[in-house]
Design an enzyme around this catalytic site. Structure first.
Site, PDB file in Angstrom:
ATOM      1  N   HIS A  98       0.934  -1.309  -0.065  1.00  0.00           N
ATOM      2  CA  HIS A  98       0.045   0.041  -0.069  1.00  0.00           C
ATOM      3  C   HIS A  98       0.775   1.358  -0.053  1.00  0.00           C
ATOM      4  CE1 HIS A  98      -3.304   2.821   1.336  1.00  0.00           C
ATOM      5  NE2 HIS A  98      -2.164   3.187   1.958  1.00  0.00           N
ATOM      6  N   GLU A  99       1.988   1.190   0.903  1.00  0.00           N
ATOM      7  CA  GLU A  99       2.974   2.497   0.845  1.00  0.00           C
ATOM      8  C   GLU A  99       3.684   2.557  -0.280  1.00  0.00           C
ATOM      9  OE1 GLU A  99       2.075   4.310   2.986  1.00  0.00           O
ATOM     10  OE2 GLU A  99       1.206   3.365   4.453  1.00  0.00           O
ATOM     11  N   HIS A 102       1.738   4.512  -2.688  1.00  0.00           N
ATOM     12  CA  HIS A 102       1.682   5.775  -2.640  1.00  0.00           C
ATOM     13  C   HIS A 102       3.198   6.457  -3.547  1.00  0.00           C
ATOM     14  CE1 HIS A 102      -1.580   6.337  -0.340  1.00  0.00           C
ATOM     15  NE2 HIS A 102      -1.072   6.081   0.885  1.00  0.00           N
TER      16      HIS A 102
HETATM   17 ZN   LIG Z   1      -2.093   5.264   2.601  1.00  0.00          ZN
END
Ligand SMILES: [Zn+2]
Length: 231
Positions: A98-99, A102
């Site tokens: 998830h990171e 980004h």
């Molecule tokens: Zn996030």
């Protein structure tokens, strides 16, 4: 006084309940997913995804704390908490991916992320300054008409916080969508184990929905409080 107004708590109660439920759900799904092994650590999975996207320049560091994981677009660093960085679990690779999502958004100048970064100063300036503008305006403007701008200014500043919260939703949803896709594509998590990753990321998404709902309801409360007539 406004800070003790029970009506305010009625406005934000649903958001607080949702936030509480979502946080419990994040903890329980994370604990569940920690029991299911992955063949890479969180840091290993993030490195793999970043390198495959040509983002060798994005560093991965370890940070203290629980679920303190984040991507820092200014330093181009992905910071992972201890239980994510080195653990070989579906929980760890889910959060790490998830990171990494980004970082991919940042590299592609994903528009909602650009907007969110632009709104960060207003949102961090936010909190206390806005409250004091509203309280100051409320208390002082009847005596000093020149300060009548304080309340509308405070509400406008808080509206920026709401905008930040709103654009935060597509940013977070997209990062999770990328994570789910990339973990399968790169064979980091087996198809049948993705259910554990999905539960964690979906629970985390609800915490953002709760945060946004609380900001929207607080704005509505301010508008009601200052422009909703006498009560
Ligand atoms: Zn996030």
């Amino acid at each position: 006084m406004m800070f003790f107004d029970p009506v305010y708590f009625l406005y934000i109660a649903p958001a607080l309940l949702l936030a509480f439920w979502a946080q419990m759900r994040v903890k329980s799904t994370f604990a569940q997913a920690q029991e299911v092994r992955a063949h890479l650590s969180g840091a290993g999975a993030a490195r793999h995804i970043l390198d495959a996207a040509g983002l060798q320049n994005v560093a991965i560091e370890q940070v203290p704390g629980q679920l303190s994981d984040h991507y820092d677009p200014r330093d181009k660093v992905l910071r992972l908490s201890q239980s994510v960085y080195s653990a070989h679990t579906t929980a760890a690779v889910g959060i790490a991916a998830h990171e990494a999502g980004h970082a991919l958004q940042d590299a592609q100048n994903y528009v909602p992320l650009v907007l969110r970064n632009a709104a960060v100063p207003a949102a961090t300036f936010g909190g206390n300054a806005i409250i004091w503008m509203l309280i100051g305006g409320m208390l002082l403007s009847p005596k000093i008409p020149a300060l009548a701008f304080l309340v509308p200014l405070g509400i406008a500043a808080f509206a920026c916080v709401v905008v930040f919260q709103l654009v935060n939703l597509p940013v977070e949803f997209d990062a999770s969508a990328r994570a789910k896709k990339l973990l399968v594509e790169h064979g980091i998590v087996a198809d049948q184990d993705m259910v554990y990753v999905n539960r964690v990321l979906n629970a985390a998404a609800w915490t953002y929905v709760a945060g946004t709902l609380q900001a929207v309801m607080t704005l509505l409360y301010y508008i009601m409080r200052f422009y909703g007539g006498r009560d």
